[in-house]
Write a protein that holds these residues in place. Structure first.
Motif, PDB file in Angstrom:
ATOM      1  N   GLY A 267       0.801  -1.212   0.000  1.00 42.79           N
ATOM      2  CA  GLY A 267       0.000   0.000   0.000  1.00 42.79           C
ATOM      3  C   GLY A 267       0.831   1.257   0.000  1.00 42.79           C
ATOM      4  O   GLY A 267       0.304   2.360  -0.188  1.00 42.79           O
ATOM      5  N   GLY A 268       2.146   1.111   0.215  1.00 41.49           N
ATOM      6  CA  GLY A 268       3.026   2.270   0.160  1.00 41.49           C
ATOM      7  C   GLY A 268       3.423   2.589  -1.275  1.00 41.49           C
ATOM      8  O   GLY A 268       2.910   2.004  -2.240  1.00 41.49           O
ATOM      9  N   SER A 269       4.350   3.501  -1.432  1.00 38.15           N
ATOM     10  CA  SER A 269       4.808   3.916  -2.762  1.00 38.15           C
ATOM     11  C   SER A 269       6.306   4.174  -2.716  1.00 38.15           C
ATOM     12  O   SER A 269       6.895   4.365  -1.646  1.00 38.15           O
ATOM     13  N   ARG A 270       6.899   4.170  -3.889  1.00 37.95           N
ATOM     14  CA  ARG A 270       8.347   4.331  -3.991  1.00 37.95           C
ATOM     15  C   ARG A 270       8.699   5.237  -5.158  1.00 37.95           C
ATOM     16  O   ARG A 270       8.166   5.101  -6.267  1.00 37.95           O
ATOM     17  N   VAL A 271       9.631   6.139  -4.883  1.00 37.23           N
ATOM     18  CA  VAL A 271      10.252   6.967  -5.917  1.00 37.23           C
ATOM     19  C   VAL A 271      11.708   6.530  -6.028  1.00 37.23           C
ATOM     20  O   VAL A 271      12.376   6.321  -5.012  1.00 37.23           O
ATOM     21  N   PHE A 272      12.202   6.369  -7.256  1.00 34.67           N
ATOM     22  CA  PHE A 272      13.589   5.942  -7.417  1.00 34.67           C
ATOM     23  C   PHE A 272      14.184   6.563  -8.667  1.00 34.67           C
ATOM     24  O   PHE A 272      13.472   7.023  -9.574  1.00 34.67           O
ATOM     25  N   VAL A 273      15.505   6.572  -8.702  1.00 32.67           N
ATOM     26  CA  VAL A 273      16.235   7.063  -9.857  1.00 32.67           C
ATOM     27  C   VAL A 273      17.493   6.224  -9.999  1.00 32.67           C
ATOM     28  O   VAL A 273      18.159   5.898  -9.018  1.00 32.67           O
ATOM     29  N   GLN A 274      17.791   5.856 -11.243  1.00 33.12           N
ATOM     30  CA  GLN A 274      18.975   5.056 -11.538  1.00 33.12           C
ATOM     31  C   GLN A 274      20.091   5.973 -12.026  1.00 33.12           C
ATOM     32  O   GLN A 274      19.874   6.846 -12.866  1.00 33.12           O
ATOM     33  N   ILE A 275      21.285   5.758 -11.497  1.00 32.66           N
ATOM     34  CA  ILE A 275      22.468   6.527 -11.879  1.00 32.66           C
ATOM     35  C   ILE A 275      23.456   5.584 -12.545  1.00 32.66           C
ATOM     36  O   ILE A 275      23.845   4.571 -11.946  1.00 32.66           O
ATOM     37  N   HIS A 276      23.850   5.891 -13.749  1.00 36.47           N
ATOM     38  CA  HIS A 276      24.840   5.102 -14.488  1.00 36.47           C
ATOM     39  C   HIS A 276      26.130   5.899 -14.620  1.00 36.47           C
ATOM     40  O   HIS A 276      26.102   7.120 -14.756  1.00 36.47           O
ATOM     41  N   GLY A 277      27.244   5.181 -14.602  1.00 34.30           N
ATOM     42  CA  GLY A 277      28.524   5.828 -14.869  1.00 34.30           C
ATOM     43  C   GLY A 277      29.356   6.122 -13.641  1.00 34.30           C
ATOM     44  O   GLY A 277      30.388   6.790 -13.758  1.00 34.30           O
ATOM     45  N   GLY A 278      28.945   5.642 -12.463  1.00 38.09           N
ATOM     46  CA  GLY A 278      29.753   5.871 -11.264  1.00 38.09           C
ATOM     47  C   GLY A 278      28.899   6.018 -10.024  1.00 38.09           C
ATOM     48  O   GLY A 278      27.667   6.091 -10.086  1.00 38.09           O
ATOM     49  N   LYS A 279      29.571   6.035  -8.896  1.00 40.21           N
ATOM     50  CA  LYS A 279      28.909   6.213  -7.604  1.00 40.21           C
ATOM     51  C   LYS A 279      28.736   7.703  -7.318  1.00 40.21           C
ATOM     52  O   LYS A 279      29.509   8.544  -7.796  1.00 40.21           O
TER      53      LYS A 279
END
Length: 218
Positions: free
Chosen positions: A88-100
Motif C-alpha cells: 500500500g506504500g509507494s516508492r520513488v527511485f532514480v537510476q544513476i549510471h557511470g559511477g557512484k
C-alpha cells in the motif's frame, strides 16, 4: 643694260608669299589643349543576382553546446521512476549510471530534495513525473540541475515520513525513497477517470534490488 632674266621670277614669288605671311600674322595663336579630366573612381562591383545586400546580412548565431558534451565523464541519471508497492506504500527511485554518487537529503514544507553530487541528466529525463492520481503522498517528481550536481525534487501533498537508501549496482547506484500507505482526500479521489488517463505515464523496468511484482509503475 638688260636686267637679269631671273629677276621677274623672284619678284612673282615674293608677291605670292606676301598674302600667306599676312594671313599668318593676323590669325590668333592656336589655343592650348585643355588638360585631360581626372579619371573617375571605379564603380563598386555589383552584387550577384539574387544575393542579399551586405547591410542586410546578419552574422550567424553561435550554437549552444550540446548537453551530452557537458555530461562527458559524469554519472548520469538515466530515468526517474515511481511505483506503488503491494503493502500500500509507494516508492520513488532514480537510476544513476557511470559511477557512484554521494547523496544529501534536505526537507522543507511539502517537499523533499535529494542532491546527487556530481551527477547530471539529459533534457528528456528532467521533465516532471506526475503521480497525483495515485494513492500516494507524492504529487510530482522532477530532476533539476544545480550547477555540477543534480537534485531529485519530490513534491508532497501532505507531510509524511520517508526513508531512502542507496543501492550499489554494476553500472552505478539506485536511489530509492519509500513512503507509507496514504489515504488521499475524497475530493481528489473523485477526479474523473479521463483526467487520470491524460496524466504523463512512463513505464520503465523494475529497479534493481526490488523483488516486488504486479504493482503499477511510472
Amino acid at each position: 643694260m638688260r636686267p637679269p632674266r631671273y629677276l621677274p621670277v623672284l619678284f612673282s614669288m615674293a608677291l605670292g608669299a606676301a598674302p600667306s605671311l599676312a594671313l599668318a600674322q593676323s590669325s590668333p595663336a592656336a589655343p592650348k589643349a585643355a588638360p585631360a579630366p581626372a579619371k573617375a573612381a571605379p564603380a563598386p562591383a555589383k552584387a550577384a543576382a539574387g544575393a542579399p545586400p551586405a547591410a542586410r546580412q546578419r552574422p550567424g548565431r553561435a550554437r549552444k553546446p550540446k548537453k551530452a558534451d557537458d555530461l562527458a565523464g559524469r554519472p548520469v541519471a538515466t530515468f526517474p521512476g515511481f511505483r506503488m508497492l503491494p503493502t500500500g506504500g509507494s516508492r520513488v527511485f532514480v537510476q544513476i549510471h557511470g559511477g557512484k554518487v554521494d547523496v544529501a537529503e534536505s526537507k522543507a514544507a511539502g517537499r523533499l530534495v535529494y542532491r546527487m553530487k556530481g551527477a547530471g541528466a539529459i533534457q528528456t529525463n528532467r521533465f516532471p513525473l506526475v503521480t497525483a492520481f495515485f494513492a500516494t503522498p507524492v504529487t510530482q517528481v522532477q530532476l533539476v540541475d544545480q550547477g555540477n550536481d543534480l537534485d531529485m525534487v519530490i513534491d508532497l501533498r501532505a507531510q509524511t515520513e520517508a526513508t531512502y537508501r542507496v543501492i550499489d549496482t554494476e553500472q552505478g547506484v539506485v536511489i530509492q525513497v519509500d513512503f507509507p500507505p496514504f489515504v488521499p482526500d475524497q475530493r481528489a479521489a473523485a477526479q474523473p477517470e479521463g483526467a487520470r488517463q491524460r496524466a504523463v505515464r512512463r513505464t520503465i523496468p523494475q529497479e534493481p534490488g526490488s523483488s516486488d511484482e504486479g504493482s503499477p509503475e511510472l
